[in-house]
Structure formats: structure tokens, C-alpha cells
Design a protein around this motif. Structure first.
Motif, PDB file in Angstrom:
ATOM      1  N   UNK A 118       0.897  -1.238  -0.076  1.00 26.80           N
ATOM      2  CA  UNK A 118       0.140  -0.018   0.091  1.00 26.80           C
ATOM      3  C   UNK A 118       0.815   1.446   0.006  1.00 26.80           C
ATOM      4  N   UNK A 119       2.208   0.992  -0.328  1.00 30.38           N
ATOM      5  CA  UNK A 119       2.897   2.523  -0.684  1.00 30.38           C
ATOM      6  C   UNK A 119       2.419   3.346  -1.586  1.00 30.38           C
ATOM      7  N   UNK A 120       2.617   4.633  -1.542  1.00 32.63           N
ATOM      8  CA  UNK A 120       2.623   5.486  -2.603  1.00 32.63           C
ATOM      9  C   UNK A 120       3.720   5.997  -2.900  1.00 32.63           C
ATOM     10  N   UNK A 121       4.282   6.692  -3.907  1.00 30.66           N
ATOM     11  CA  UNK A 121       5.535   7.090  -4.376  1.00 30.66           C
ATOM     12  C   UNK A 121       5.283   8.833  -3.923  1.00 30.66           C
ATOM     13  N   UNK A 122       6.264   9.393  -3.365  1.00 27.82           N
ATOM     14  CA  UNK A 122       6.172  10.780  -2.924  1.00 27.82           C
ATOM     15  C   UNK A 122       6.467  11.498  -4.282  1.00 27.82           C
ATOM     16  N   UNK A 123       5.529  12.216  -4.687  1.00 29.36           N
ATOM     17  CA  UNK A 123       5.752  13.080  -6.159  1.00 29.36           C
ATOM     18  C   UNK A 123       6.969  14.059  -5.742  1.00 29.36           C
ATOM     19  N   UNK A 124       7.719  14.269  -6.951  1.00 29.44           N
ATOM     20  CA  UNK A 124       8.864  15.120  -6.916  1.00 29.44           C
ATOM     21  C   UNK A 124      10.167  14.722  -6.065  1.00 29.44           C
ATOM     22  N   UNK A 125      10.030  13.550  -5.733  1.00 30.42           N
ATOM     23  CA  UNK A 125      11.286  13.200  -5.016  1.00 30.42           C
ATOM     24  C   UNK A 125      11.918  11.981  -5.902  1.00 30.42           C
ATOM     25  N   UNK A 126      13.231  11.636  -5.555  1.00 32.49           N
ATOM     26  CA  UNK A 126      13.928  10.827  -6.452  1.00 32.49           C
ATOM     27  C   UNK A 126      13.855   9.294  -5.936  1.00 32.49           C
ATOM     28  N   UNK A 127      14.130   8.476  -7.022  1.00 29.09           N
ATOM     29  CA  UNK A 127      14.393   7.090  -6.752  1.00 29.09           C
ATOM     30  C   UNK A 127      15.853   7.269  -6.610  1.00 29.09           C
ATOM     31  N   UNK A 128      16.457   6.326  -5.855  1.00 28.08           N
ATOM     32  CA  UNK A 128      18.112   6.521  -5.514  1.00 28.08           C
ATOM     33  C   UNK A 128      18.518   4.980  -5.820  1.00 28.08           C
ATOM     34  N   UNK A 129      19.548   4.938  -6.362  1.00 27.98           N
ATOM     35  CA  UNK A 129      20.287   3.500  -6.245  1.00 27.98           C
ATOM     36  C   UNK A 129      21.587   3.872  -5.896  1.00 27.98           C
ATOM     37  N   UNK A 130      22.014   3.005  -4.475  1.00 28.24           N
ATOM     38  CA  UNK A 130      23.426   3.104  -4.174  1.00 28.24           C
ATOM     39  C   UNK A 130      24.195   1.896  -4.264  1.00 28.24           C
ATOM     40  N   UNK A 131      25.356   2.011  -4.693  1.00 24.33           N
ATOM     41  CA  UNK A 131      26.077   0.880  -4.935  1.00 24.33           C
ATOM     42  C   UNK A 131      27.610   1.344  -3.813  1.00 24.33           C
ATOM     43  N   UNK A 132      28.106   0.275  -3.379  1.00 24.00           N
ATOM     44  CA  UNK A 132      29.261   0.562  -2.535  1.00 24.00           C
ATOM     45  C   UNK A 132      30.311   0.416  -3.861  1.00 24.00           C
ATOM     46  N   UNK A 133      31.292   1.366  -3.843  1.00 23.66           N
ATOM     47  CA  UNK A 133      32.390   1.368  -4.893  1.00 23.66           C
ATOM     48  C   UNK A 133      33.129   0.045  -4.919  1.00 23.66           C
ATOM     49  N   UNK A 134      33.322  -0.767  -4.031  1.00 24.53           N
ATOM     50  CA  UNK A 134      33.893  -2.060  -4.080  1.00 24.53           C
ATOM     51  C   UNK A 134      33.131  -2.898  -5.126  1.00 24.53           C
ATOM     52  N   UNK A 135      32.052  -2.549  -5.401  1.00 22.07           N
ATOM     53  CA  UNK A 135      31.201  -3.441  -6.448  1.00 22.07           C
ATOM     54  C   UNK A 135      31.687  -3.066  -7.718  1.00 22.07           C
ATOM     55  N   UNK A 136      32.422  -2.165  -8.184  1.00 17.71           N
ATOM     56  CA  UNK A 136      32.841  -1.983  -9.442  1.00 17.71           C
ATOM     57  C   UNK A 136      33.554  -3.014  -9.906  1.00 17.71           C
ATOM     58  N   UNK A 137      33.261  -3.502 -11.461  1.00 17.94           N
ATOM     59  CA  UNK A 137      33.652  -4.299 -11.997  1.00 17.94           C
ATOM     60  C   UNK A 137      33.086  -5.863 -11.496  1.00 17.94           C
ATOM     61  N   UNK A 138      32.047  -5.782 -10.794  1.00 20.15           N
ATOM     62  CA  UNK A 138      31.494  -7.050 -10.198  1.00 20.15           C
ATOM     63  C   UNK A 138      30.064  -7.051 -10.810  1.00 20.15           C
ATOM     64  N   UNK A 139      29.699  -6.015 -11.553  1.00 21.83           N
ATOM     65  CA  UNK A 139      28.264  -5.878 -12.259  1.00 21.83           C
ATOM     66  C   UNK A 139      28.051  -7.261 -12.843  1.00 21.83           C
ATOM     67  N   UNK A 140      28.655  -8.123 -13.487  1.00 22.90           N
ATOM     68  CA  UNK A 140      28.323  -9.002 -14.349  1.00 22.90           C
ATOM     69  C   UNK A 140      28.408 -10.422 -13.512  1.00 22.90           C
TER      70      UNK A 140
END
Length: 153
Positions: A118-140
Motif C-alpha cells: 500500500x505504499x505510494x510514491x512521493x511526487x517530486x522526490x527521486x528514486x535512488x540507487x546506491x552501490x558500494x564502490x567495491x562492487x565496481x567491475x562485479x556488475x556481471x
């Protein structure tokens, strides 16, 4: 899929941005922005990469990939970068684990839970993706982890 509610304090994001479009399994230009941002992120010795999508849950969006900065660190803004400020906001946070090609599936699952709860998105606010930098080159790999933050009312 587990999730948690978090209040995120106001923040400033600096990075590279572009308008984007979801088309099937391809999310333009998100991978290119992450690649372009890597040098900047590495030079600033941060531990988190931050992606912001406006508006959330849309096939057409504006995406920024970069880092959070203190408001006094404006000297980090390079030519061609954008700067955004966001107020304190409540988010529902999910975790993606696995190959980046599976991220669309993770979003599909989290939207089902989001709606069921039952959540509703707060208009005007961003969706955020956060990744630790130690994940770089582990994407695949199956080790890759990323948090997905959805703004809620």
C-alpha cells in the motif's frame, strides 16, 4: 524480498546526467552514465556511487550518476556535470543481489511488494540507487549488490 523504511537526510548529488528511456531490457543511458562517472568517482575517493532517477517508476526519466557531496564542496563540480539538492525524505529500501542484467527483474518484484504493502510514491522526490564502490567491475557476477530507495508519502 525484504525491505526497510529509512529517513534519508537532505543531500547534494553531483554527477553526470541525461534524459533516459526504458525500452524492454535496455535502460538508456544508465550504463553509459555509470561508466562515465567512474573516473570522477575514483578520483574523489568515496565509498558509495549514487544514481538518482526522476520521476520514479517511469518509462521516461532524468538520471544522474555521481556522488553525494557536502554543500561546501562545489569545487568538485566539473564541466558537463549537474548538481542536485534533495530534502529529507522517507524511503522504502530494497536490495538487488546478482548480475546487473537481473536489475529489471528486481524492480518488477519490488514494485509488486510496494503495491501490495500500500505504499505510494512521493511526487517530486527521486528514486535512488546506491552501490558500494567495491562492487565496481562485479556488475556481471552474482556478487553484485545495490540498494534501491523508493520515496514514499
Amino acid at each position: 524480498m525484504e525491505f526497510k523504511e529509512i529517513i534519508k537526510s537532505s543531500f547534494v548529488l553531483v554527477g553526470f546526467s541525461a534524459a533516459g528511456k526504458w525500452s524492454g531490457d535496455i535502460v538508456h543511458p544508465i550504463p553509459e552514465l555509470w561508466e562515465k562517472s567512474y573516473k570522477f568517482i575514483s578520483e574523489n575517493n568515496v565509498d558509495k556511487i549514487v544514481g538518482v532517477c526522476l520521476p520514479p517508476r517511469s518509462d521516461h526519466y532524468f538520471y544522474t550518476c555521481g556522488i553525494e557531496i557536502e554543500s561546501v564542496d562545489f569545487h568538485k563540480v566539473e564541466q558537463g556535470m549537474t548538481l542536485h539538492t534533495f530534502p529529507t525524505q522517507k524511503y522504502v529500501v530494497f536490495k538487488h543481489i546478482g548480475h546487473v542484467k537481473e536489475i529489471p527483474n528486481t524492480y518488477g518484484e519490488l514494485w509488486k511488494i510496494f503495491d501490495k504493502e500500500g505504499y505510494r510514491i512521493k511526487e517530486g522526490m527521486p528514486e535512488i540507487e546506491i552501490v558500494d564502490t567495491n562492487m565496481y567491475e562485479k556488475e556481471e557476477t552474482d556478487e553484485y549488490e545495490m540498494e534501491i530507495w523508493i520515496p514514499v508519502e
